[in-house]
Design an enzyme around this catalytic site. Structure first.
Site, PDB file in Angstrom:
ATOM      1  N   TYR A 156       0.836  -1.199   0.000  1.00  0.00           N
ATOM      2  CA  TYR A 156       0.000   0.000   0.000  1.00  0.00           C
ATOM      3  C   TYR A 156       0.870   1.248   0.000  1.00  0.00           C
ATOM      4  O   TYR A 156       1.629   1.497   0.937  1.00  0.00           O
ATOM      5  CB  TYR A 156      -0.941   0.011   1.203  1.00  0.00           C
TER       6      TYR A 156
ATOM      7  N   SER B  45     -13.593  -3.591  -0.135  1.00  0.00           N
ATOM      8  CA  SER B  45     -14.365  -2.797  -1.103  1.00  0.00           C
ATOM      9  C   SER B  45     -15.867  -2.974  -0.886  1.00  0.00           C
ATOM     10  O   SER B  45     -16.611  -3.304  -1.818  1.00  0.00           O
ATOM     11  CB  SER B  45     -13.987  -3.163  -2.540  1.00  0.00           C
ATOM     12  N   PRO B  46     -16.359  -2.726   0.332  1.00  0.00           N
ATOM     13  CA  PRO B  46     -17.778  -2.949   0.622  1.00  0.00           C
ATOM     14  C   PRO B  46     -18.731  -1.961  -0.042  1.00  0.00           C
ATOM     15  O   PRO B  46     -19.950  -2.165   0.004  1.00  0.00           O
ATOM     16  CB  PRO B  46     -17.840  -2.824   2.149  1.00  0.00           C
TER      17      PRO B  46
ATOM     18  N   GLY C 135     -18.603  -3.027  -8.383  1.00  0.00           N
ATOM     19  CA  GLY C 135     -18.317  -4.412  -8.740  1.00  0.00           C
ATOM     20  C   GLY C 135     -18.929  -4.802 -10.070  1.00  0.00           C
ATOM     21  O   GLY C 135     -19.467  -3.971 -10.806  1.00  0.00           O
TER      22      GLY C 135
ATOM     23  N   PHE D  71     -21.299   2.164  -5.615  1.00  0.00           N
ATOM     24  CA  PHE D  71     -22.692   1.986  -6.030  1.00  0.00           C
ATOM     25  C   PHE D  71     -23.588   3.111  -5.532  1.00  0.00           C
ATOM     26  O   PHE D  71     -24.705   3.269  -6.009  1.00  0.00           O
ATOM     27  CB  PHE D  71     -23.242   0.611  -5.625  1.00  0.00           C
TER      28      PHE D  71
END
Length: 307
Positions: A52, A216-217, A221, A228
């Protein structure tokens, strides 16, 4: 913040974790505020990786954390290794040990609470991984171990040699990217959702007492870019999220996390926001109780069809 038992190990941690991938974009002062906000809102588990920011995310965190004077044993630090960016995946003993030594130095700590193997290495030799884990564990440099983005058979292969319990599997999962859930609904069918991408990893994790850490909730996707939230392809989902969020008096981000927390697999979502206000709002998900009906309403609003 509610606590969960990581992998049924007795290691109790906040049920929401903060991912530090984007901390390399922050100043020292900004990083300090982010860490302080997370801790003040009940987060005591921080997810890192050696890659990272090419290591700078760990460096910035380590310096800011030390300056804050927070007791090291009051939080849990997790890091990952095994990716050589743009080159290969590497689960060799030499790479694992060198990676951990680098992370410890950057984080300014003597140990990490958990080490995950970041991406599957098809050239893995389980005995070599076991030697690395044994050496790191015996030296007190790594207390617990797990994997990331691995399927059940890859995990079983490691278990042939590794003696320490593999407590964690970090996997992409969100309302709009949920193949591990979709396939479970569509058993013995021939439609697209019935395709088993990962070998029943959700059920395997529950049987094996492995904690799934969704990453990545909020990601759209399914090949779609961005989040989203307000995404033109998900009007019904956004309407439903906003309605439930308003009803419960929390942010839409908190509802998306509460959807993951509602699952009986007892997951620990990794949130990657570096915005203090958003972090505080997300943490309220721990106090949100979604009903079974609300969970299914959100799932269907994301475009999912029940058989």
């Amino acid at each position: 913040m509610k606590k969960i038992n990581i992998g049924n190990s007795g290691l109790l941690a906040s049920e929401i974790s903060l991912g530090i991938m984007r901390m390399n974009a922050l100043t020292h002062e900004e990083a300090t505020v982010v860490i302080r906000t997370a801790v003040d809102n009940g987060i005591d588990y921080f997810d890192h990786a050696d890659i990272y920011g090419r290591g700078t995310s760990e460096e910035i965190f380590g310096k800011a954390f030390k300056e804050l004077g927070i007791a090291r044993d009051s939080v849990m630090l997790q890091t990952k290794c095994g990716i050589v960016p743009g080159v290969m995946f590497d689960f060799s003993k030499e790479h694992i040990i060198a990676s951990v030594e680098g992370s410890l130095k950057r984080l300014q700590t003597d140990y990490v609470d958990a080490l995950l193997l970041h991406r599957p290495d098809t050239l893995v030799e389980p005995e070599e991984v076991a030697e690395a884990f044994d050496e790191l564990h015996k030296a007190g440099k790594v207390r617990h171990f797990g994997v990331s983005n691995q399927n059940p058979m890859q995990i079983e292969l490691l278990k042939k040699a590794v003696t320490q319990p593999l407590l964690i599997n970090q996997l992409q999962l969100s309302l709009t990217h949920a193949p591990m859930i979709d396939a479970g609904f569509n058993v013995n069918m021939m439609n697209n959702p019935s395709f088993m991408h990962d070998g029943s990893v959700l059920e395997y994790s529950r049987i094996s007492d492995m904690t799934i850490q969704p990453w990545s909730p909020f990601q759209a996707g399914n090949g779609k870019k961005g989040l989203f939230f307000d995404h033109p392809d998900y009007p019904e989902l956004n309407e439903k999220i906003n309605t439930i969020a308003e009803d419960k008096g929390v942010s839409r981000e908190a509802i998306a996390i509460a959807w993951l927390l509602r699952h009986p697999a007892k997951m620990q979502p990794i949130v990657g926001s570096m915005n203090p206000e958003r972090i505080a709002a997300i943490c309220k998900a721990s106090d949100v109780a979604l009903s079974r009906t609300e969970w299914y309403e959100l799932y269907k609003a994301a475009g999912k069809m029940l058989p």
